[in-house]
Design an enzyme around this catalytic site. Structure first.
Site, PDB file in Angstrom:
ATOM      1  N   SER A   1      -9.562  -1.596   7.323  1.00 17.23           N
ATOM      2  CA  SER A   1      -9.033  -1.446   6.149  1.00 17.23           C
ATOM      3  C   SER A   1      -8.438  -2.601   5.147  1.00 17.23           C
ATOM      4  O   SER A   1      -7.690  -2.128   4.473  1.00 17.23           O
ATOM      5  CB  SER A   1      -8.160  -0.013   5.800  1.00 17.23           C
ATOM      6  OG  SER A   1      -8.324   1.461   5.768  1.00 17.23           O
TER       7      SER A   1
ATOM      8  N   SER B   1      -9.127   0.962   3.143  1.00 17.16           N
ATOM      9  CA  SER B   1      -8.670   1.555   2.186  1.00 17.16           C
ATOM     10  C   SER B   1      -7.468   1.147   1.479  1.00 17.16           C
ATOM     11  O   SER B   1      -6.956   1.736   1.095  1.00 17.16           O
ATOM     12  CB  SER B   1      -7.721   3.511   3.471  1.00 17.16           C
ATOM     13  OG  SER B   1      -7.239   1.979   4.318  1.00 17.16           O
TER      14      SER B   1
ATOM     15  N   LYS C   1       0.729  -1.150  -0.509  1.00 18.20           N
ATOM     16  CA  LYS C   1      -0.139   0.456   0.048  1.00 18.20           C
ATOM     17  C   LYS C   1       0.649   1.461  -0.243  1.00 18.20           C
ATOM     18  O   LYS C   1       1.801   1.330   0.811  1.00 18.20           O
ATOM     19  CB  LYS C   1      -0.393   0.116   1.324  1.00 18.20           C
ATOM     20  CG  LYS C   1      -2.126   0.903   1.437  1.00 18.20           C
ATOM     21  CD  LYS C   1      -3.144   0.340   2.324  1.00 18.20           C
ATOM     22  CE  LYS C   1      -3.831   1.525   2.958  1.00 18.20           C
ATOM     23  NZ  LYS C   1      -4.785   1.448   4.036  1.00 18.20           N
TER      24      LYS C   1
END
Length: 587
Positions: free
Chosen positions: A238, A214, A133
């Site tokens: 997330s 996310s 990420k």
């Protein structure tokens, strides 16, 4: 615009690669034009047919299968990387899971191949490509920006600890994955998976529906077979949410089991680095590589004496283990909020688990669930009840103000050093970064940067309300889960919960406790995934590995449709930003 430019250059290079390298489908060599989605295949999982990697079937391949192919000479790490590059070229204009490709990835892969040739294989991840990420730092040619233009060009001091550990394990960093900007911290009404720098990430299961956030790109890339495994981060859902929505395995560890050093933070009390894989074993291989004590994150010191020697892969098992399992069902706490379609299918899965020998205890409820579990996911539930001193959001707002300043203080080559600087940047670049609410700013950030502004108002002051909220959220959720895990004076194997009910992973997030989610099915209305999750107490990862792998083995070996299935790329020609949050069940 370095992010877009780097992607454009990468795709140009990949076009040349694709033009030169034919591939095989069903044993036949076909023209690279077959990389295009063919309208005759709309509505099927063959819309984006995945090429063979030489003679190796890479689609849905496990890490063990990749390792075996590299060991017997069928495949090299360089070839594996090139095949994933081709898959990115084929799919990324549609799903946008990769924000930036590592320009050194082929060099790294070649180094791992040379080590293998010399007889040095570091472990199960040797030569395996992965993504991280874009809020996880890497000290290389890749940016670390949390998806925001504000941090483009900033230079991190070192690899994040988890990246360092994966490099040591022999894994090959393929690139940075897209995400919800600032890991969902900046706005309370926004399009999941969208960032100013990265654009909109979209799920291969349905291009028009929330892809989960996310850690959107991390999960989507794994789900679309565009990468072997990935890392994400979770403050409140997330990891579990995007894994569940994209029909893959997501493993969110106990807070402090994996170091957050080098990760753009939200809350030191809830942030955790987790793993994504298409199987439990693949996710656990990644977890084994990254967990451990790190002096730069003092929360990791608490794991001393609480983790197993030799890692977590040793606890992987088969469906036969289920005869010893006793699972709790917190029905009134979470299950009542699942839509009817999910409840029907998840009940069938539980019946299969019982048929394999497990015992189910219903209504093992979270203590005080009437107070701490809301009718929907709401990280400001306490304030909505009139008690900000009982709200998770009260804690996160203060933590973020302080934690982001600490992180930014180590960056070079940037003038962004505080939340005030970020907020001002977003106002100054309203069109791309949506400092103001829509219609003045960016529609993907519909409420502007209201969460940043709420954090800014606190000035990071840890007052009495803050400490009361921290104590309330942590103590209530920990006691709630621990009580639910105890039945008849004995500890249960875990709590089975529907992770599409966000309150489930929210309670675990506030407690700092671990969760694993397994793919089970897709919504008939949208094709988006949903799953079955297992909750445990602090440092209960070994139990999650044992029972998660046992249930997965039952799924894979049984004659059941209730398991991971390939995406069908619903609405693949639709171009809409922001995406929708809609009811997905059939009833």
């Amino acid at each position: 615009m370095p992010g877009f430019q780097s992607r454009k250059l990468a795709r140009t290079a990949l076009f040349l690669l694709g033009a030169l390298v034919p591939f095989a489908v069903n044993g036949q060599t076909v023209d690279t034009a077959t990389l295009f989605p063919l309208q005759k295949n709309v509505g099927t999982d063959t819309l984006f047919p995945m090429p063979l990697c030489g003679t190796f079937k890479l689609e849905e391949a496990t890490i063990d299968q990749m390792q075996a192919a590299m060991e017997n000479g069928t495949l090299t790490s360089v070839e594996l990387v090139k095949c994933y590059q081709l898959r990115v070229y084929q799919t990324d204009d549609y799903i946008n899971s990769l924000l930036q490709m590592n320009p050194d990835v082929l060099t790294i892969a070649a180094e791992r191949d040379a080590e293998r040739q010399a007889g040095n294989v570091r472990g199960p991840l040797h030569g395996i490509p992965f993504t991280i990420k874009d809020n996880i730092a890497s000290k290389d040619a890749l940016e670390t920006t949390a998806g925001s233009w504000a941090l483009v060009g900033s230079i991190v001091p070192r690899d994040a600890h988890v990246v360092k550990k994966l490099r040591e394990a022999g894994a090959v960093l393929f690139g940075k994955a897209t995400l919800s900007e600032w890991a969902d911290m900046r706005s309370n009404n926004y399009s999941e998976g969208y960032s100013g720098r990265g654009g909109q990430c979209r799920s291969p299961y349905n291009f028009t529906v929330n892809p989960g956030g996310s850690s959107s790109g991390s999960a989507v890339g794994v789900a679309a077979n565009a990468i072997a495994f990935s890392l994400g981060t979770e403050t409140d859902g997330s990891v579990i949410n995007p894994a569940m929505r994209n029909s893959i395995v997501g493993f969110k560890p106990t807070v402090g089991l994996t170091s957050r050093a080098g990760v753009i933070p939200e809350s030191e009390h809830q942030d955790s680095v987790g793993t994504f894989g298409r199987t439990v074993k693949d996710a656990v291989y990644a977890l084994d590589a990254i967990y451990g004590i790190d002096p730069r994150d003092n929360y990791t010191l608490a794991q001393e004496g609480k983790t197993p020697a030799g890692g977590y892969a040793q606890f992987l098992t088969t469906k036969d283990a289920l005869k010893d399992a006793v699972f709790g069902i917190p029905w009134d706490s979470f299950w009542v909020y699942a839509d009817p379609e999910q409840r029907r299918i998840l009940k069938r899965v539980i019946c299969q688990i019982v048929a394999a020998g497990a015992t189910i205890v219903n209504k093992t409820e979270i203590t005080d669930y009437e107070t701490i579990v809301g009718p929907y996911w709401n990280w400001d539930l306490g304030s909505s009840r009139g008690y900000p001193n009982e709200s998770e959001y009260t804690v996160v707002k203060v933590d973020f103000y302080n934690n982001i300043k600490s992180y930014l203080s180590e960056l070079e080559n940037t003038n962004v050093k505080s939340l005030e600087d970020i907020v001002r940047y977003n106002y100054d670049n309203d069109g791309s970064e949506g400092g103001n609410p829509w219609p003045l700013g960016n529609p993907a950030f519909y409420s502007g940067q209201d969460s940043f502004l709420a954090s800014l108002e606190t000035l990071g002051i840890k007052d009495e309300t803050y400490y009361q909220a921290l104590n309330f959220t942590q103590s209530k959720t920990r006691k709630g889960i621990d009580d639910a895990l105890t039945f008849g004076g004995k500890r249960l194997s875990g709590l089975l919960v529907p992770p599409d009910v966000g309150q489930s992973y929210q309670i675990a997030a506030q407690a700092g406790y671990p969760v694993v989610t397994l793919p089970v099915g897709v919504h008939s209305a949208t094709g988006m995934g949903f799953g079955l999750a297992i909750m445990q107490t602090a440092y209960g990862e070994a139990e999650l590995v044992k029972w998660g792998s046992a249930i997965e083995d039952l799924q894979l070996k049984g004659d059941t449709p209730y398991k991971r299935t390939l995406p069908k790329w619903h609405s693949y020609l639709t171009r809409n930003i922001p995406l929708l949050n809609i009811y997905e069940g059939s009833d």
